[in-house]
Write a protein that holds these residues in place. Structure first.
Motif, PDB file in Angstrom:
ATOM      1  N   LEU A  29      36.746  27.305  35.521  1.00 50.49           N
ATOM      2  CA  LEU A  29      36.590  28.548  36.271  1.00 50.49           C
ATOM      3  C   LEU A  29      37.929  29.040  36.796  1.00 50.49           C
ATOM      4  O   LEU A  29      38.205  30.237  36.819  1.00 50.49           O
ATOM      5  N   HIS A  30      38.794  28.087  37.179  1.00 54.89           N
ATOM      6  CA  HIS A  30      40.127  28.499  37.622  1.00 54.89           C
ATOM      7  C   HIS A  30      40.890  29.141  36.474  1.00 54.89           C
ATOM      8  O   HIS A  30      41.618  30.122  36.676  1.00 54.89           O
ATOM      9  N   LEU A  33      39.890  32.630  36.202  1.00 50.51           N
ATOM     10  CA  LEU A  33      40.458  33.475  37.255  1.00 50.51           C
ATOM     11  C   LEU A  33      41.937  33.751  37.021  1.00 50.51           C
ATOM     12  O   LEU A  33      42.422  34.846  37.294  1.00 50.51           O
ATOM     13  N   VAL A  36      42.145  36.513  34.709  1.00 53.61           N
ATOM     14  CA  VAL A  36      41.965  37.793  35.403  1.00 53.61           C
ATOM     15  C   VAL A  36      43.287  38.266  35.998  1.00 53.61           C
ATOM     16  O   VAL A  36      43.656  39.441  35.893  1.00 53.61           O
ATOM     17  N   VAL A  59      41.384  47.740  33.792  1.00 52.54           N
ATOM     18  CA  VAL A  59      40.666  47.048  34.870  1.00 52.54           C
ATOM     19  C   VAL A  59      39.167  47.070  34.598  1.00 52.54           C
ATOM     20  O   VAL A  59      38.493  46.043  34.686  1.00 52.54           O
ATOM     21  N   ILE A  63      38.829  43.327  33.169  1.00 54.73           N
ATOM     22  CA  ILE A  63      38.526  42.550  34.371  1.00 54.73           C
ATOM     23  C   ILE A  63      37.066  42.714  34.766  1.00 54.73           C
ATOM     24  O   ILE A  63      36.376  41.762  35.083  1.00 54.73           O
ATOM     25  N   GLY A  64      36.584  43.974  34.720  1.00 53.82           N
ATOM     26  CA  GLY A  64      35.240  44.227  35.217  1.00 53.82           C
ATOM     27  C   GLY A  64      34.146  43.833  34.255  1.00 53.82           C
ATOM     28  O   GLY A  64      33.014  43.614  34.670  1.00 53.82           O
ATOM     29  N   ALA A  67      36.040  39.624  31.495  1.00 52.50           N
ATOM     30  CA  ALA A  67      36.303  38.410  32.275  1.00 52.50           C
ATOM     31  C   ALA A  67      35.078  37.997  33.075  1.00 52.50           C
ATOM     32  O   ALA A  67      34.813  36.813  33.255  1.00 52.50           O
ATOM     33  N   ILE A  68      34.314  38.986  33.542  1.00 56.85           N
ATOM     34  CA  ILE A  68      33.133  38.629  34.330  1.00 56.85           C
ATOM     35  C   ILE A  68      32.096  37.970  33.429  1.00 56.85           C
ATOM     36  O   ILE A  68      31.356  37.078  33.859  1.00 56.85           O
ATOM     37  N   ILE A  71      33.083  34.372  33.159  1.00 52.61           N
ATOM     38  CA  ILE A  71      32.700  33.610  34.356  1.00 52.61           C
ATOM     39  C   ILE A  71      31.195  33.369  34.365  1.00 52.61           C
ATOM     40  O   ILE A  71      30.726  32.286  34.706  1.00 52.61           O
TER      41      ILE A  71
END
Lengths: 171, 381
Positions: A29-30, A33, A36, A59, A63-64, A67-68, A71
């Motif tokens: 998980l790190h 991040l 991100v 973004v 990212i939105g 990457a989500i 995760i």
């Protein structure tokens, strides 16, 4: 050195540092991040180049959304997501050498492009970049064909994903 | 970019964050009083006149509460999650204009505008900040090392990703109507008619999707107390909990400001008051006042919804987002664009076709929903 160059160097350091941490950290998980953070650095680069639309889309999309999803997938898997094994292989130095060679080649290539060492010229006052980009995407003289082909490709991928997801449910 | 402009941004940003933090404190008071009225109670009325000091008493209580760190929690992320949750809620309103150009005043040779950042992709900036708002909640849920918290985090991710699509598409209708992505242009485009009238169904979709985005009732699945203890903030206490709470309420304020700006005319007056004293062209100082009144009314709407509607079931929440809101908002984008094209090419009266056809589309969607629910009911019986 101008403020812009300092900003660029700081952003570059942020991107490279976080990209290194993506592979160096032991927790999954790190790593996501740190990825991100690296993607966010790329958005800052776009903003420095006055490509505001691209910065915002970077973004929203990377990212939105992407990457989500990483995760989300990581959270659905095991709880203890630590990598216990050794992080390097015995022949890591060959990879390092190859990487350095590619870097040297890229630097050489970029320096060969005329004007690569110049600062970007300021955009003309009152230029609506969003409108210009939108027009270019749908005008037949510019990018309408690649744009439509990419849309059809994405639609096909979407239909395929729905099909794959629905096959398992029937039986 | 000079030192003076950086100083101006810093001061404006600081003042705005202070306003948001104060607004959070009194929004909790407003909500408790309004909920109490609706439920035939009195609500907080002990601390100070009319209970007005209640938020301060709450803050003092939260500061002195014990902070717990769950065993085997991811310490760094557990500490960072409330901060990551709060930051988007504070920065999202940076592009919203609070006053017309007539209200700008010169100071030390600079023109101070009623907006923190005037960027040409303002509405897309809001979209991007909204899309990263989910991180804090997910990380809070994951780092707590608690199954309930984790389930809350997962639910909120899925919910926010799903409703973000409808939200983004309702932004697209606004962009098409205003012919710009700059916030000031969007507000000025509503001079003769608010977008609420031109695109009523888009406004409803926006309000529903934002309710889901900020995890407010009836979409508060991530913190459903009957099922998940308190969801993603089960393990938080003291000031860390206060930060998460603050983020939720500041998000409410932020989306009400955004809704007021893009659908209810922002700092502009009612369209039929254009050439009177009430117009911001003649009395610019009314601009921020109008924004405040609109936000106050919209916030009451959110509280009212919370007091009235029961929580929606999770599968229905997903089905509603993907099978109804998404196709409907896609259709609305198409209808809006067609209407504008016809109005430009054929007759300006086609502009009024947009609300009529949108309402028809919304009616069809509701009818479809009703039929499906009826069929399910029959299948069960």
């Amino acid at each position: 050195m101008t403020a812009e160059q300092i900003l660029f160097l700081l952003t570059g350091a942020l991107i490279l540092g976080s990209a290194l941490m993506v592979v160096a950290t032991r927790k999954l998980l790190h790593a996501a991040l740190w990825l991100v953070a690296a993607l966010f650095g790329v958005a800052i680069l776009y903003a420095i180049l006055q490509a505001s639309f691209l910065a915002v889309v970077q973004v929203v999309v990377y990212i939105g959304a992407i990457a989500i999803l990483f995760i989300f997938a990581v959270m659905l898997t095991r709880r203890e997501m630590r990598d216990q094994g050794q992080q390097t292989r015995t022949n890591w130095w060959i990879a390092a050498l190859l990487g350095l060679l590619i870097l040297a080649g890229l630097v050489f290539l970029i320096l060969a492009v005329p004007g690569a060492d110049r600062l970007p010229a300021a955009l003309p006052e009152g230029l609506d970049t969003v409108r210009a980009l939108g027009n270019a995407l749908v005008s037949p003289e510019a990018y309408v064909l690649p744009f439509e082909v990419a849309s059809v490709l994405l639609l096909a991928a979407l239909v395929g994903a729905v099909y794959i997801a629905s096959v398992g449910k029937k039986d | 970019m000079t030192f003076a402009s950086i100083l101006e941004w810093l001061i404006k940003g600081f003042v705005w964050v202070m306003i948001l933090l104060g607004g959070f404190a009194y929004l909790t008071y407003y909500e408790r009083r309004a909920l109490a009225r609706i439920q035939v109670r009195i609500g907080p009325n002990r601390a100070g006149p009319l209970g007005l000091l209640q938020p301060i008493a709450d803050a003092i209580k939260l500061i002195f509460k014990e902070e717990l760190m769950p065993a085997r929690a991811d310490k760094l992320l557990f500490f960072l999650a409330p901060i990551i949750t709060l930051t988007p809620a504070l920065v999202i309103t940076a592009v919203v204009p609070f006053g017309p150009e007539g209200l700008n005043f010169p100071l030390f040779g600079r023109v101070i505008t009623w907006q923190i950042a005037d960027i040409n992709v303002g509405i897309l900036y809001i979209m991007s900040i909204a899309s990263i708002a989910v991180y804090g909640i997910v990380l809070a849920g994951w780092s707590s090392n608690n199954k309930y918290a984790m389930l809350g985090g997962l639910r909120s991710t899925a919910q926010m990703i799903s409703y973000e699509l409808a939200l983004g598409l309702s932004f697209v209708s606004v962009i098409v109507l205003a012919d710009s992505t700059r916030m000031i242009d969007i507000v000025e485009a509503q001079k003769s008619m608010w977008f609420m009238v031109l695109q009523p169904v888009g406004m409803v979709i926006f309000l529903i999707a934002t309710l889901a985005e900020v995890n407010r009732s009836p979409f508060d699945m991530p913190e459903a107390e009957q099922e998940l203890a308190a969801g993603y903030h089960s393990e938080y206490g003291g000031m860390k909990f206060a930060l998460l709470f603050m983020a939720e309420y500041d998000k409410m304020i932020a989306i009400c400001i955004i809704a007021a700006t893009i659908f209810f005319g922002g700092y502009r007056e009612f369209w039929f008051l254009q050439n009177t004293w009430f117009s911001v062209d003649q009395t610019p100082i009314l601009g921020p006042v109008y924004v405040f009144i609109k936000v106050f009314i919209l916030l009451f709407g959110m509280i009212w919804v919370r007091a009235t509607l029961p929580r929606i079931r999770y599968d229905r929440l997903m089905a509603f987002g993907w099978k109804i809101l998404l196709p409907l908002s896609l259709a609305l984008v198409f209808l809006t664009a067609t209407g504008i094209l016809l109005a430009q090419e054929v007759n300006p009266l086609f502009m009024w076709g947009i609300p009529v056809v949108s309402l028809a589309a919304g009616f069809i969607a509701i009818l479809g929903m009703y039929q499906t629910l009826r069929r399910k009911e029959h299948a069960r019986a």
